[in-house]
Design an enzyme around this catalytic site. Structure first.
Site, PDB file in Angstrom:
ATOM      1  N   LYS A   5       0.788  -1.229  -0.085  1.00  0.00           N
ATOM      2  CA  LYS A   5      -0.027  -0.045   0.002  1.00  0.00           C
ATOM      3  C   LYS A   5       0.947   1.178   0.006  1.00  0.00           C
ATOM      4  CE  LYS A   5      -4.077   1.326   2.917  1.00  0.00           C
ATOM      5  NZ  LYS A   5      -4.807   0.830   3.796  1.00  0.00           N
ATOM      6  N   ASP A 104     -13.512   2.201  10.573  1.00  0.00           N
ATOM      7  CA  ASP A 104     -13.842   2.007   9.563  1.00  0.00           C
ATOM      8  C   ASP A 104     -13.841   0.539   9.236  1.00  0.00           C
ATOM      9  OD1 ASP A 104     -14.464   2.731   6.862  1.00  0.00           O
ATOM     10  OD2 ASP A 104     -12.113   2.849   5.904  1.00  0.00           O
TER      11      ASP A 104
END
Lengths: 398, 281
Positions: A5, A104
């Site tokens: 990422k 989240d």
């Protein structure tokens, strides 16, 4: 195999994005079998950009649910659902005990390991919005809007400034229902507005299934901004549910009976009670992760297992591997013993654009609002060119 | 992990005092004395603290403390002559503000640095690019361990003990001071030493209470004996803080300041952090 990422600095020029800092900080501190493992961090001071390498997970709940809905046309096995849920709750429980709030939780952030030692094991991922909530110097509400809209709890939707780990439990409840029915429990339309817009449609979708909240069961309701101000008439919004007079549990049971392929197994099952307690309106009485792990449903047959894909030696289901890089990708050496696979960047496209922190506060993002991930081969190769700095935490870190 | 100091990375990162002796090799070779190294260090910690204060409540004390810990950790392995501490210090504060979820914008930090520049013998004001690059260098040198357990948390808990809370304030030449106020001041100043690298936060908090009690002529011995803490360690830290205050509470001579290679960084104001100590004497 690793998933990479990459964070690029935002245009404002405020350095490493807070999202990346949070992720590094929390994952470097916590290590648990149900939380994704941060393998290494790679810095490129020339660009400048920063990449995180995680253990690669072949599946995630979003893809698994989609697979069942579109390909299998049948429910996810009860054993699998139970094992997945128990591990999700186990991971959440450890996070919450360690003063970490995720903020989240959604199916695409719950990864599941593919073939190998850890097959079928849940890994909670994406700590870009997570933070410590022990003795915070600034209120949590400073971070703006949190949690993707379908999984956002009523207290957040009603404008709570102070919220707790119960927001993660609400989201987990929504995930639970989605595993049972293969469709999002509260699928509201997001109102796209800068700042913290009042999401009336999302609340309607919740009211439709759970009925209208009241101050008897949830006394603190009166203190929430949108309820107090009666924004868009929220206090008297019509409940469309035809049988508004029946109890919440009965309504949830009906909902599951209508939509879940597991309806027979769910009739009279404590699963309904667990779900109801996870989507309790009142965050103070909502079940905690630790309590949920002790719930009766987890003591009933079929018992949960560490490998959610294999029940009593029998493979319950075979999920396809991630399409993009799995079979065709050549091995790109990151360090001598591992090869790299990029985390599929497109998996989140069907989810409403992440209703997470808006504005400039999330620096390292691409235009789409999805954290920048390595999207194509050339990117990755550029990145692992020899001579760039990299840091492996090695086997000692765990 | 994050809830428990004993299983945290912070605990694993503690450095025994003997190993600290091996740091700053290149600096020593270049002719800096141990004494001067300590003064420089204290001066820059003071700078971090004043930068935080200059922000007018934007940066809280705990953020400055975390920044100081990063600063000390960075210089366990590095040397002043290789990495200019005058620009590392603000970078530490910048990173700490992000880690403690109270980010200051880079441009605000630059304003703070400009405000303080004259007072600090014209500290170089680093450029944006430099700051962002240093942030990465810091991350790397800290091995991405950003969670710091702060003694402030333990201190507040200890001070809530009725036996301590009931202690009357002491009147000194400059005014009255409660034990709590004094503890906070001692703890803030203690960051000028490297004790945060070696000792657990609760030990440091206890040592601060013991130093503060001595300064205010209060007796906390009985209270402390009732705790199940490693009192030998508390004593070591108490001694280190007291010695540091004793030794560096005095102004540095002008001659020492005029050493050409040090004229920028070292300054008589290194004593400034010990204002508190001088004031209570």
């Amino acid at each position: 195999m690793l998933a990479v990422k990459t964070f690029k600095p935002g245009k404002e020029g405020d350095g490493v994005s807070p999202t990346a800092i949070r992720e590094i900080m929390l994952l470097r501190e916590i290590s648990h079998e149900n939380i994704v493992r941060l393998d290494s961090v790679h810095l490129n001071r020339q660009e400048p950009c920063l990449s995180l390498a995680f253990d690669y997970a072949e599946h995630d709940l979003y893809e698994m649910i989609k697979f069942h809905r579109d390909k299998v046309h049948g429910p996810i096995d009860l054993y699998t659902v139970k094992s997945l849920m128990w591990q999700v709750l186990n991971g959440l429980s450890v996070m919450h005990q360690n003063w970490i709030i995720h903020r989240d939780m959604k199916p695409s952030n719950v990864l599941v390991m593919g073939e190998g030692e850890e097959q079928g094991r849940v890994k909670i991922a994406d700590f870009g919005l997570a933070r410590f909530f022990q003795a915070p110097l600034r209120p949590l509400s400073d971070n703006g809007v949190v949690v993707t809209i379908w999984y956002r709890s009523p207290e957040l939707l009603l404008g709570a400034k102070h919220y707790t780990v119960a927001v993660d439990m609400w989201a987990a409840g929504c995930i639970f229902a989605e595993l049972l029915t293969l469709r999002p429990l509260f699928q509201g339309e997001e109102k796209k507005q800068p700042g913290n817009a009042f999401q009336a449609d999302q609340l309607d979708k919740i009211f439709r299934i759970l009925g209208h909240p009241n101050t008897q069961a949830w006394p603190e309701l009166e203190n929430l901004q949108h309820w107090r101000d009666n924004t868009e008439n929220v206090r008297v919004r019509k409940t469309w549910h035809p049988e508004a007079h029946v109890g919440q549990e009965q309504r949830l049971e009906e909902y599951l009976a209508e939509h879940s392929g597991l309806r027979r197994a769910l009739r009279g099952s404590p699963a309904v009670d667990l779900l109801m307690r996870m989507v309790d309106y009142n965050p103070l009485t909502r079940i905690t992760a630790a309590e949920a792990l002790e719930h009766e449903w987890f003591r009933q047959d079929p018992l949960f297992g560490a490998n959610s894909f294999v029940h009593r030696g029998r493979a319950v289901v075979q999920y396809p591997r991630r399409v993009k890089y799995s079979s065709t990708a050549p091995n790109v050496p990151v360090h001598p013993t591992t090869s790299t696979a990029a985390e599929a960047g497109g998996t989140q496209s069907a989810i409403p654009s992440q209703g997470v922190i808006t504005g400039s506060s999330r620096g390292g993002e691409t235009a789409a609002g999805v954290p920048a991930r390595v999207r194509s081969r050339p990117d990755l190769e550029k990145f692992v060119k020899p001579g760039k700095r990299k840091h492996d935490f090695g086997p000692g870190f765990r | 992990m994050a809830a428990n100091f004993w299983t945290s990375a912070h605990r694993k990162l503690l450095v025994p005092r003997e190993r600290l002796q091996g740091s700053h090799k290149a600096d020593l070779e270049k002719g800096l004395s141990d004494n001067q190294l300590t003064q420089l260090q204290a001066y820059l910690i003071l700078y971090i603290g004043d930068l935080a204060k200059a922000s007018q409540q934007l940066v809280r004390q705990r953020v400055a403390a975390t920044a100081c810990t990063y600063f000390h950790r960075f210089y366990v392995k590095n040397n002043f002559c290789e990495h200019d501490p005058r620009i590392i210090a603000p970078a530490c504060l910048y990173l700490a503000s992000k880690a403690e979820e109270s980010q200051i914008q880079a441009k605000v930090l630059f304003q703070m640095m400009k405000k303080l520049s004259a007072r600090y013998h014209f500290m170089p004001i680093l450029e944006m690019k430099q700051l962002l690059d240093l942030e990465m260098v810091l991350l790397e040198e800290l091995d991405f361990h950003l969670v710091v357990f702060s003694p402030y948390h333990s201190l507040v808990k200890f001070l809530a003990d009725p036996k301590l809370a009931a202690m009357p304030a002491t009147t000194t030449k400059t005014g009255t001071m409660t034990l709590a106020e004094c503890c906070w001041a001692v703890l803030n100043d203690s960051y000028q030493t490297t004790i945060c690298l070696t000792y657990a936060p609760h030990i440091i908090a206890l040592a601060c209470i013991s130093v503060a009690a001595a300064l205010l002529h209060r007796d906390v011995t009985a209270w402390m004996l009732g705790l199940q803490a490693d009192l030998d360690q508390v004593f070591e830290v108490t001694l280190e803080i007291t010695l540091f205050f004793d030794r560096y509470g005095q102004p540095i001579s002008a001659e020492e300041c005029r050493r050409p290679d040090l004229s920028q960084g070292c300054d008589a104001r290194a004593r400034g952090g010990l204002r508190m100590f001088a004031l209570t004497l």
